[in-house]
Design a protein around this motif. Structure first.
Motif, PDB file in Angstrom:
ATOM      1  N   ALA A  47      -8.406  33.377 -13.855  1.00  0.00           N
ATOM      2  CA  ALA A  47      -9.109  32.255 -13.335  1.00  0.00           C
ATOM      3  C   ALA A  47      -9.209  32.086 -12.128  1.00  0.00           C
ATOM      4  O   ALA A  47     -10.196  31.660 -11.489  1.00  0.00           O
ATOM      5  N   ALA A  48      -7.956  32.006 -11.468  1.00  0.00           N
ATOM      6  CA  ALA A  48      -7.798  31.569  -9.975  1.00  0.00           C
ATOM      7  C   ALA A  48      -8.403  32.826  -9.199  1.00  0.00           C
ATOM      8  O   ALA A  48      -9.370  32.640  -8.004  1.00  0.00           O
ATOM      9  N   VAL A  49      -8.147  33.930  -9.611  1.00  0.00           N
ATOM     10  CA  VAL A  49      -8.814  35.065  -9.094  1.00  0.00           C
ATOM     11  C   VAL A  49     -10.506  35.020  -8.915  1.00  0.00           C
ATOM     12  O   VAL A  49     -10.984  35.164  -7.913  1.00  0.00           O
ATOM     13  N   LYS A  50     -10.891  34.507 -10.111  1.00  0.00           N
ATOM     14  CA  LYS A  50     -12.395  34.640  -9.927  1.00  0.00           C
ATOM     15  C   LYS A  50     -12.808  33.235  -9.364  1.00  0.00           C
ATOM     16  O   LYS A  50     -13.989  33.539  -8.813  1.00  0.00           O
ATOM     17  N   GLU A  51     -12.059  32.375  -9.158  1.00  0.00           N
ATOM     18  CA  GLU A  51     -12.645  31.233  -8.171  1.00  0.00           C
ATOM     19  C   GLU A  51     -12.461  31.354  -6.859  1.00  0.00           C
ATOM     20  O   GLU A  51     -13.133  31.003  -6.125  1.00  0.00           O
ATOM     21  N   VAL A  52     -11.426  32.029  -6.319  1.00  0.00           N
ATOM     22  CA  VAL A  52     -11.111  32.156  -5.070  1.00  0.00           C
ATOM     23  C   VAL A  52     -11.600  33.684  -4.512  1.00  0.00           C
ATOM     24  O   VAL A  52     -12.303  33.823  -3.734  1.00  0.00           O
ATOM     25  N   PHE A  53     -10.990  34.526  -5.028  1.00  0.00           N
ATOM     26  CA  PHE A  53     -11.216  35.964  -4.603  1.00  0.00           C
ATOM     27  C   PHE A  53     -12.487  36.476  -5.385  1.00  0.00           C
ATOM     28  O   PHE A  53     -12.337  37.292  -6.493  1.00  0.00           O
ATOM     29  N   THR A  54     -13.432  36.125  -5.273  1.00  0.00           N
ATOM     30  CA  THR A  54     -14.903  36.212  -5.990  1.00  0.00           C
ATOM     31  C   THR A  54     -15.286  37.701  -5.946  1.00  0.00           C
ATOM     32  O   THR A  54     -15.935  38.299  -6.798  1.00  0.00           O
ATOM     33  N   THR A  55     -14.589  38.668  -5.064  1.00  0.00           N
ATOM     34  CA  THR A  55     -14.903  39.848  -4.791  1.00  0.00           C
ATOM     35  C   THR A  55     -14.062  40.630  -5.460  1.00  0.00           C
ATOM     36  O   THR A  55     -14.016  41.980  -5.280  1.00  0.00           O
ATOM     37  N   THR A  56     -12.854  40.282  -5.685  1.00  0.00           N
ATOM     38  CA  THR A  56     -11.730  40.929  -6.133  1.00  0.00           C
ATOM     39  C   THR A  56     -11.784  41.433  -7.482  1.00  0.00           C
ATOM     40  O   THR A  56     -12.142  40.665  -8.466  1.00  0.00           O
ATOM     41  N   TYR A  57     -11.314  42.469  -7.872  1.00  0.00           N
ATOM     42  CA  TYR A  57     -11.179  43.034  -8.987  1.00  0.00           C
ATOM     43  C   TYR A  57      -9.686  42.737  -9.904  1.00  0.00           C
ATOM     44  O   TYR A  57      -8.860  43.480  -9.215  1.00  0.00           O
ATOM     45  N   PRO A  58      -9.553  42.054 -10.885  1.00  0.00           N
ATOM     46  CA  PRO A  58      -8.220  41.926 -11.278  1.00  0.00           C
ATOM     47  C   PRO A  58      -7.848  43.086 -12.337  1.00  0.00           C
ATOM     48  O   PRO A  58      -8.638  43.551 -13.164  1.00  0.00           O
ATOM     49  N   VAL A  59      -6.701  43.872 -12.046  1.00  0.00           N
ATOM     50  CA  VAL A  59      -6.039  44.697 -12.970  1.00  0.00           C
ATOM     51  C   VAL A  59      -4.828  44.290 -13.583  1.00  0.00           C
ATOM     52  O   VAL A  59      -3.804  43.746 -12.920  1.00  0.00           O
ATOM     53  N   HIS A  60      -4.851  44.382 -14.997  1.00  0.00           N
ATOM     54  CA  HIS A  60      -3.675  43.801 -15.670  1.00  0.00           C
ATOM     55  C   HIS A  60      -2.656  44.892 -15.827  1.00  0.00           C
ATOM     56  O   HIS A  60      -2.762  46.200 -15.960  1.00  0.00           O
ATOM     57  N   CYS A  61      -1.465  44.445 -15.193  1.00  0.00           N
ATOM     58  CA  CYS A  61      -0.134  45.258 -15.054  1.00  0.00           C
ATOM     59  C   CYS A  61       0.054  46.041 -16.589  1.00  0.00           C
ATOM     60  O   CYS A  61       0.384  45.436 -17.489  1.00  0.00           O
ATOM     61  N   ALA A  62       0.475  47.590 -16.469  1.00  0.00           N
ATOM     62  CA  ALA A  62       0.589  48.173 -17.663  1.00  0.00           C
ATOM     63  C   ALA A  62       2.107  47.792 -18.227  1.00  0.00           C
ATOM     64  O   ALA A  62       2.349  47.817 -19.537  1.00  0.00           O
ATOM     65  N   PHE A  63       2.844  47.643 -17.339  1.00  0.00           N
ATOM     66  CA  PHE A  63       4.336  47.282 -17.732  1.00  0.00           C
ATOM     67  C   PHE A  63       4.326  45.906 -18.639  1.00  0.00           C
ATOM     68  O   PHE A  63       5.017  45.859 -19.606  1.00  0.00           O
ATOM     69  N   HIS A  64       3.724  44.802 -18.149  1.00  0.00           N
ATOM     70  CA  HIS A  64       3.469  43.628 -18.970  1.00  0.00           C
ATOM     71  C   HIS A  64       2.821  44.010 -20.195  1.00  0.00           C
ATOM     72  O   HIS A  64       3.374  43.381 -21.244  1.00  0.00           O
ATOM     73  N   ILE A  65       1.918  44.614 -20.097  1.00  0.00           N
ATOM     74  CA  ILE A  65       1.173  44.929 -21.588  1.00  0.00           C
ATOM     75  C   ILE A  65       2.087  45.662 -22.564  1.00  0.00           C
ATOM     76  O   ILE A  65       2.172  45.248 -23.784  1.00  0.00           O
ATOM     77  N   THR A  66       2.823  46.577 -22.041  1.00  0.00           N
ATOM     78  CA  THR A  66       3.969  47.060 -22.742  1.00  0.00           C
ATOM     79  C   THR A  66       4.962  46.177 -23.304  1.00  0.00           C
ATOM     80  O   THR A  66       5.256  46.284 -24.368  1.00  0.00           O
ATOM     81  N   GLN A  67       5.439  45.243 -22.526  1.00  0.00           N
ATOM     82  CA  GLN A  67       6.418  44.514 -22.881  1.00  0.00           C
ATOM     83  C   GLN A  67       5.966  43.482 -23.746  1.00  0.00           C
ATOM     84  O   GLN A  67       6.678  43.000 -24.914  1.00  0.00           O
ATOM     85  N   ASN A  68       4.523  43.082 -23.808  1.00  0.00           N
ATOM     86  CA  ASN A  68       4.141  42.071 -25.030  1.00  0.00           C
ATOM     87  C   ASN A  68       3.965  42.844 -26.312  1.00  0.00           C
ATOM     88  O   ASN A  68       3.981  42.392 -27.088  1.00  0.00           O
ATOM     89  N   LEU A  69       3.698  44.002 -26.263  1.00  0.00           N
ATOM     90  CA  LEU A  69       3.501  44.989 -27.625  1.00  0.00           C
ATOM     91  C   LEU A  69       4.942  45.254 -27.983  1.00  0.00           C
ATOM     92  O   LEU A  69       4.972  45.157 -29.368  1.00  0.00           O
ATOM     93  N   HIS A  70       6.012  45.294 -27.181  1.00  0.00           N
ATOM     94  CA  HIS A  70       7.368  45.485 -27.618  1.00  0.00           C
ATOM     95  C   HIS A  70       7.627  44.044 -28.621  1.00  0.00           C
ATOM     96  O   HIS A  70       7.937  43.997 -29.371  1.00  0.00           O
ATOM     97  N   LYS A  71       7.235  42.902 -27.783  1.00  0.00           N
ATOM     98  CA  LYS A  71       7.566  41.560 -28.392  1.00  0.00           C
ATOM     99  C   LYS A  71       6.818  41.494 -29.661  1.00  0.00           C
ATOM    100  O   LYS A  71       7.290  40.961 -30.738  1.00  0.00           O
ATOM    101  N   ASN A  72       5.528  41.856 -29.631  1.00  0.00           N
ATOM    102  CA  ASN A  72       4.770  41.437 -30.908  1.00  0.00           C
ATOM    103  C   ASN A  72       5.010  42.760 -32.238  1.00  0.00           C
ATOM    104  O   ASN A  72       4.871  42.186 -33.395  1.00  0.00           O
TER     105      ASN A  72
END
Length: 223
Positions: A47-72
């Motif tokens: 949300a902060a990226v969209k508000e301030v870095f209006t031309t920036t593209y957010p990419v979600h970290c693959a490592f954190h996605i994997t950690q969440n899959l492990h957890k769930n």
């Protein structure tokens, strides 16, 4: 083909307001707006990226996605989990968006227990699915590992709750100075023609090095 630490900050909390403040400080200080930013998929950061870095593209970290899959799913799926993880990343790495859509639907069909979670993950597919993010320049990076390694050093310092803010900043500056020294040494080596052995730091100063051996201990000489 290397990356460097560009900015760091200590935040009181991980709210959208705090991250927005941080991003504004980066812009004010450097005048630079990132083309891409890799995040841990925290909604407040996005949300902060969209508000301030209006031309920036957010990419979600693959490592954190994997950690969440492990957890769930690691415990619920038990023996099936490795197969699930393999199927998920075959889907995630699809080169074409149509293929990704088909694979994702099949993933939900084969692993119905994960439907609710996967449908939630699907809403942000533009930020982690390769068929969407491959059109953005990331220098080959899909995870925030570089930052996490530095955070680990800082966290080791913070393990002692008695550490003062000044001591913490000194440790951060030490890490940055160490990085700068390595970078300057690399630049220095590149300016020297016909270097025979890049592994030895004393290849240009053999006489000086020989003289120092008479006065310094091996440990001090190496430093």
């Amino acid at each position: 083909m290397q990356n460097i630490l560009f900015a760091q900050a200590l935040l009181a909390n991980e709210s959208k307001q705090s991250h927005s403040w941080l991003f504004r400080q980066i812009i004010e200080t450097t005048g630079i707006r990132s083309t891409v930013i890799i995040t841990d998929s925290d909604p407040a950061v996005d949300a902060a990226v969209k508000e301030v870095f209006t031309t920036t593209y957010p990419v979600h970290c693959a490592f954190h996605i994997t950690q969440n899959l492990h957890k769930n799913f690691q415990k619920p799926f038990e023996d099936q989990y490795e197969k699930f993880l393999q199927d998920f990343y075959l889907c995630r790495n699809s080169l074409v968006q149509v293929t990704f859509e088909k694979c994702f639907a099949k993933l939900i069909e084969d692993y119905s227990q994960s439907q609710h979670y996967l449908e939630g993950l699907y809403t942000s597919k533009e930020y982690w699915a390769h068929s969407y993010t491959s059109f953005k320049f990331t220098g080959g990076m899909i995870a925030s590992s570089r930052v996490e390694s530095v955070n680990a050093c800082v966290k080791r310092m913070l393990f002692n709750s008695d550490v003062s803010l000044c001591e913490l900043m000194s440790e951060i500056h030490r890490l940055l100075d160490e990085q700068d020294k390595k970078n300057w040494y690399q630049y220095w080596k590149l300016t020297i023609p016909s270097v025979k052995n890049l592994e030895q730091t004393n290849f240009l100063f053999t006489k000086v090095n020989k003289c120092c051996q008479s006065f310094f201990t091996p440990t001090v000489l190496k430093l």
